[in-house]
Design a protein around this motif. Structure first.
Motif, short mmCIF file in Angstrom:
data_model
loop_
_atom_site.label_atom_id
_atom_site.label_comp_id
_atom_site.label_asym_id
_atom_site.label_seq_id
_atom_site.Cartn_x
_atom_site.Cartn_y
_atom_site.Cartn_z
N HIS A 1 33.60 59.07 22.26
CA HIS A 1 32.53 60.05 22.24
C HIS A 1 31.89 60.14 20.85
O HIS A 1 30.73 60.54 20.72
N SER A 2 32.62 59.76 19.83
CA SER A 2 32.12 59.77 18.46
C SER A 2 31.38 58.49 18.11
O SER A 2 31.34 58.08 16.94
N VAL A 3 30.73 57.86 19.07
CA VAL A 3 30.04 56.58 18.86
C VAL A 3 29.02 56.67 17.75
O VAL A 3 28.76 55.69 17.05
N TYR A 4 28.41 57.84 17.55
CA TYR A 4 27.41 57.96 16.49
C TYR A 4 28.02 57.83 15.10
O TYR A 4 27.32 57.49 14.13
N GLU A 5 29.32 58.05 14.99
CA GLU A 5 30.03 57.87 13.72
C GLU A 5 30.70 56.51 13.64
O GLU A 5 30.72 55.88 12.58
N SER A 6 31.25 56.03 14.74
CA SER A 6 32.02 54.79 14.72
C SER A 6 31.15 53.54 14.82
O SER A 6 31.56 52.46 14.39
N HIS A 7 29.94 53.68 15.36
CA HIS A 7 29.03 52.53 15.50
C HIS A 7 27.64 52.90 14.98
O HIS A 7 26.64 52.82 15.71
N PRO A 8 27.54 53.29 13.71
CA PRO A 8 26.25 53.74 13.18
C PRO A 8 25.17 52.68 13.17
O PRO A 8 23.99 53.00 13.30
N ASP A 9 25.55 51.41 13.01
CA ASP A 9 24.53 50.35 13.00
C ASP A 9 23.85 50.27 14.36
O ASP A 9 22.62 50.16 14.45
N ALA A 10 24.64 50.30 15.43
CA ALA A 10 24.07 50.22 16.78
C ALA A 10 23.23 51.45 17.09
O ALA A 10 22.16 51.35 17.71
N VAL A 11 23.70 52.62 16.66
CA VAL A 11 22.96 53.85 16.91
C VAL A 11 21.64 53.85 16.15
O VAL A 11 20.57 54.14 16.72
N ALA A 12 21.68 53.49 14.88
CA ALA A 12 20.45 53.43 14.08
C ALA A 12 19.47 52.41 14.66
O ALA A 12 18.26 52.65 14.69
N SER A 13 19.99 51.28 15.13
CA SER A 13 19.13 50.25 15.71
C SER A 13 18.40 50.77 16.95
O SER A 13 17.20 50.53 17.13
N LEU A 14 19.11 51.51 17.80
CA LEU A 14 18.48 52.06 19.00
C LEU A 14 17.41 53.09 18.63
O LEU A 14 16.33 53.11 19.23
N ILE A 15 17.70 53.92 17.65
CA ILE A 15 16.72 54.92 17.21
C ILE A 15 15.47 54.24 16.65
O ILE A 15 14.34 54.66 16.92
N GLU A 16 15.68 53.18 15.90
CA GLU A 16 14.53 52.46 15.34
C GLU A 16 13.71 51.78 16.43
O GLU A 16 12.48 51.71 16.33
N GLN A 17 14.37 51.30 17.48
CA GLN A 17 13.63 50.76 18.61
C GLN A 17 12.72 51.83 19.22
O GLN A 17 11.55 51.57 19.54
N ALA A 18 13.27 53.03 19.36
CA ALA A 18 12.47 54.13 19.89
C ALA A 18 11.29 54.43 18.99
O ALA A 18 10.17 54.63 19.45
N ALA A 19 11.52 54.45 17.69
CA ALA A 19 10.46 54.77 16.73
C ALA A 19 9.36 53.71 16.77
O ALA A 19 8.18 54.03 16.60
N GLN A 20 9.73 52.48 17.00
CA GLN A 20 8.77 51.38 17.00
C GLN A 20 7.98 51.28 18.30
O GLN A 20 6.87 50.74 18.30
#
Length: 250
Positions: free
Chosen positions: A227-246
């Motif tokens: 459930h703590s994926v936002y802490e344990s996999h920050p690269d994947a989370v940031a990548s998905l957020i950047e996809q949304a932003a783009q």
């Protein structure tokens, strides 16, 4: 003449593409879930700011759904231009309501609840049971995760030391937030992205998949993620957020 028209059309397409890139959303608002504070977003914050995004964290009081939505809207009002609104866990319910704000160009759900009208986190949890231990309840109606179960239930892919700290830094959360109803879910009108944590014990991964499919979200799944994926996999989370932003405005 025909060749000139084709060249002109090509130039227009190139200009349109450049304009679309120029309109990429640069504001990111991060919303934490129950039991934790905004500091858990730090690894994602560092990656997004490194890549040039303007990132703001919401600190919800967790005293009631209305209070938490108000705290999120307060931050959205400070944004200059459109924003991507990101929610983890219970934060997904918050962004589903606050996401109707005019500042919001897109929604990102990170192992989060994307409720429909008439649903609550509690009712959906009965349809898709999780595999975590029951929450502790305080005499004044707040919930917590028993510290001895925090590592296994909430943060199995974090170190025991980090999970132990978070277990003892919990923000008690009003039980009432888990029965909040959302009349007009923002995912029905805003584009969305969804990350499924495949080893989540707090929210059943099949419930996460249901949310993502129903909202027609751009979806990724992370193997072994708690459930703590936002802490344990920050690269994947940031990548998905950047996809949304783009892509939120395209």
């Amino acid at each position: 003449m025909k060749k000139q028209i084709i060249l002109a059309a090509g130039m227009l397409c190139a200009l349109a593409g450049t304009a679309a890139q120029a309109e990429a959303v640069k504001n990111i608002v991060l919303v934490h879930g129950a039991f934790v504070g905004g500091s858990g977003w730090r690894p994602v914050y560092d990656r997004l700011t490194h890549d040039g995004y303007h990132v703001t964290l919401v600190q919800e009081p967790l005293t009631g759904f209305t209070d938490d939505v108000a705290a999120t809207r307060r931050v959205l009002d400070q944004q200059e231009g459109p924003a991507i609104l990101v929610g983890h866990s219970y934060g997904g319910a918050i962004i589903t309501e606050a996401g109707n704000d005019n500042h919001v160009a897109g929604l990102v759900y990170i192992a989060a609840h994307a409720l429909d009208n008439g649903e609550t986190e509690a009712s959906n949890g009965k349809k898709f049971p999780n595999s975590a231990h029951p929450f502790m309840k305080t005499p004044d109606g707040f919930l917590m995760i028993a510290p001895q179960h925090f590592h296994s239930d909430f943060a199995a892919d974090l170190t025991a030391k980090q999970a132990d700290f978070e277990a003892h830094a919990q923000m008690p959360t009003s039980a009432a937030v888990f029965t909040a109803n959302i009349p007009d879910p923002a995912w029905k009108t805003k584009p969305s992205w969804y990350m499924v944590a495949k080893a989540d014990k707090i929210i059943n991964p099949d419930l996460e998949r249901m949310y993502a499919k129903r909202a027609h979200s751009h979806t990724v799944e992370v193997a072994g993620a708690s459930h703590s994926v936002y802490e344990s996999h920050p690269d994947a989370v940031a990548s998905l957020i950047e996809q949304a932003a783009q892509h939120a405005k395209s």
